[in-house]
Design a protein around this motif. Structure first.
Motif, PDB file in Angstrom:
ATOM      1  N   THR A  27      41.697  -6.653  -6.947  1.00  0.00           N
ATOM      2  CA  THR A  27      41.914  -6.809  -8.370  1.00  0.00           C
ATOM      3  C   THR A  27      43.423  -6.901  -8.554  1.00  0.00           C
ATOM      4  O   THR A  27      44.165  -6.045  -8.062  1.00  0.00           O
ATOM      5  N   LEU A  28      43.852  -7.929  -9.239  1.00  0.00           N
ATOM      6  CA  LEU A  28      45.280  -8.132  -9.456  1.00  0.00           C
ATOM      7  C   LEU A  28      45.729  -7.372 -10.695  1.00  0.00           C
ATOM      8  O   LEU A  28      44.918  -6.943 -11.512  1.00  0.00           O
ATOM      9  N   LYS A  29      47.029  -7.209 -10.823  1.00  0.00           N
ATOM     10  CA  LYS A  29      47.582  -6.450 -11.952  1.00  0.00           C
ATOM     11  C   LYS A  29      47.271  -7.106 -13.294  1.00  0.00           C
ATOM     12  O   LYS A  29      47.261  -6.435 -14.314  1.00  0.00           O
ATOM     13  N   ASN A  30      46.979  -8.421 -13.286  1.00  0.00           N
ATOM     14  CA  ASN A  30      46.619  -9.099 -14.546  1.00  0.00           C
ATOM     15  C   ASN A  30      45.125  -8.957 -14.863  1.00  0.00           C
ATOM     16  O   ASN A  30      44.636  -9.509 -15.827  1.00  0.00           O
TER      17      ASN A  30
ATOM     18  N   LYS B 264      43.402 -16.763   2.157  1.00  0.00           N
ATOM     19  CA  LYS B 264      43.921 -16.213   3.417  1.00  0.00           C
ATOM     20  C   LYS B 264      44.888 -15.068   3.144  1.00  0.00           C
ATOM     21  O   LYS B 264      44.978 -14.117   3.911  1.00  0.00           O
ATOM     22  N   ALA B 265      45.658 -15.181   2.052  1.00  0.00           N
ATOM     23  CA  ALA B 265      46.659 -14.154   1.729  1.00  0.00           C
ATOM     24  C   ALA B 265      46.968 -14.209   0.235  1.00  0.00           C
ATOM     25  O   ALA B 265      46.665 -15.192  -0.437  1.00  0.00           O
ATOM     26  N   ILE B 266      47.580 -13.130  -0.252  1.00  0.00           N
ATOM     27  CA  ILE B 266      48.016 -13.055  -1.643  1.00  0.00           C
ATOM     28  C   ILE B 266      49.213 -12.115  -1.683  1.00  0.00           C
ATOM     29  O   ILE B 266      49.331 -11.224  -0.837  1.00  0.00           O
ATOM     30  N   ARG B 267      50.099 -12.300  -2.615  1.00  0.00           N
ATOM     31  CA  ARG B 267      51.289 -11.435  -2.690  1.00  0.00           C
ATOM     32  C   ARG B 267      50.862  -9.989  -2.943  1.00  0.00           C
ATOM     33  O   ARG B 267      50.155  -9.693  -3.899  1.00  0.00           O
ATOM     34  N   THR B 268      51.300  -9.099  -2.068  1.00  0.00           N
ATOM     35  CA  THR B 268      50.884  -7.695  -2.180  1.00  0.00           C
ATOM     36  C   THR B 268      51.390  -7.045  -3.468  1.00  0.00           C
ATOM     37  O   THR B 268      50.763  -6.127  -3.975  1.00  0.00           O
ATOM     38  N   ALA B 269      52.490  -7.528  -4.004  1.00  0.00           N
ATOM     39  CA  ALA B 269      53.036  -6.960  -5.244  1.00  0.00           C
ATOM     40  C   ALA B 269      52.091  -7.187  -6.426  1.00  0.00           C
ATOM     41  O   ALA B 269      52.169  -6.472  -7.423  1.00  0.00           O
ATOM     42  N   LEU B 270      51.197  -8.153  -6.318  1.00  0.00           N
ATOM     43  CA  LEU B 270      50.272  -8.467  -7.410  1.00  0.00           C
ATOM     44  C   LEU B 270      48.998  -7.632  -7.359  1.00  0.00           C
ATOM     45  O   LEU B 270      48.238  -7.605  -8.320  1.00  0.00           O
ATOM     46  N   ILE B 271      48.752  -6.952  -6.242  1.00  0.00           N
ATOM     47  CA  ILE B 271      47.481  -6.239  -6.046  1.00  0.00           C
ATOM     48  C   ILE B 271      47.498  -4.865  -6.717  1.00  0.00           C
ATOM     49  O   ILE B 271      48.396  -4.066  -6.488  1.00  0.00           O
TER      50      ILE B 271
ATOM     51  N   LYS C  65      44.578 -12.675   9.240  1.00  0.00           N
ATOM     52  CA  LYS C  65      45.527 -11.659   9.718  1.00  0.00           C
ATOM     53  C   LYS C  65      46.046 -10.828   8.555  1.00  0.00           C
ATOM     54  O   LYS C  65      46.199  -9.614   8.666  1.00  0.00           O
ATOM     55  N   PHE C  66      46.301 -11.477   7.412  1.00  0.00           N
ATOM     56  CA  PHE C  66      46.800 -10.767   6.235  1.00  0.00           C
ATOM     57  C   PHE C  66      45.821  -9.676   5.801  1.00  0.00           C
ATOM     58  O   PHE C  66      46.201  -8.528   5.588  1.00  0.00           O
ATOM     59  N   THR C  67      44.551 -10.020   5.688  1.00  0.00           N
ATOM     60  CA  THR C  67      43.536  -9.059   5.238  1.00  0.00           C
ATOM     61  C   THR C  67      43.389  -7.918   6.239  1.00  0.00           C
ATOM     62  O   THR C  67      43.311  -6.747   5.835  1.00  0.00           O
ATOM     63  N   ILE C  68      43.370  -8.242   7.508  1.00  0.00           N
ATOM     64  CA  ILE C  68      43.246  -7.203   8.544  1.00  0.00           C
ATOM     65  C   ILE C  68      44.426  -6.233   8.465  1.00  0.00           C
ATOM     66  O   ILE C  68      44.243  -5.013   8.496  1.00  0.00           O
TER      67      ILE C  68
END
Length: 87
Positions: A64-67, A37-44, A78-81
């Motif tokens: 794709t995450l920074k790792n 549903k969501a993921i921390r934007t700092a990791l993207i 809602k997060f993705t939108i």
């Protein structure tokens, strides 16, 4: 006779395994089996959107995450939108 039956059975198993592997490699399909549903934007690090296509009838949003790992986002959340509107 038993050795012969065992040998034929093993050959059939190997053949079926090869067929399964080949068809899974060459037939494209949806990438996202499980979505978040969501993921921390700092990791993207990167965002990809795949619209529905002949072999996958749904929209897929993949980050794709920074790792280096990839995560699928629920395109209806809602997060993705909001994330797609920002970018």
């Amino acid at each position: 006779s038993f050795k012969m039956k065992t040998s034929v059975a093993i050959q059939c198993i190997v053949l079926l395994a090869c067929m399964a592997l080949c068809t899974s490699l060459f037939i494209p399909r949806c990438q996202c089996v499980k979505t978040n549903k969501a993921i921390r934007t700092a990791l993207i690090a990167q965002l990809k959107v795949h619209e529905p296509r002949p072999y996958c009838n749904r929209r897929e949003v993949i980050v794709t995450l920074k790792n280096g790992s990839e995560q699928c986002l629920d395109p209806q959340s809602k997060f993705t939108i909001m994330l797609l509107e920002k970018l």
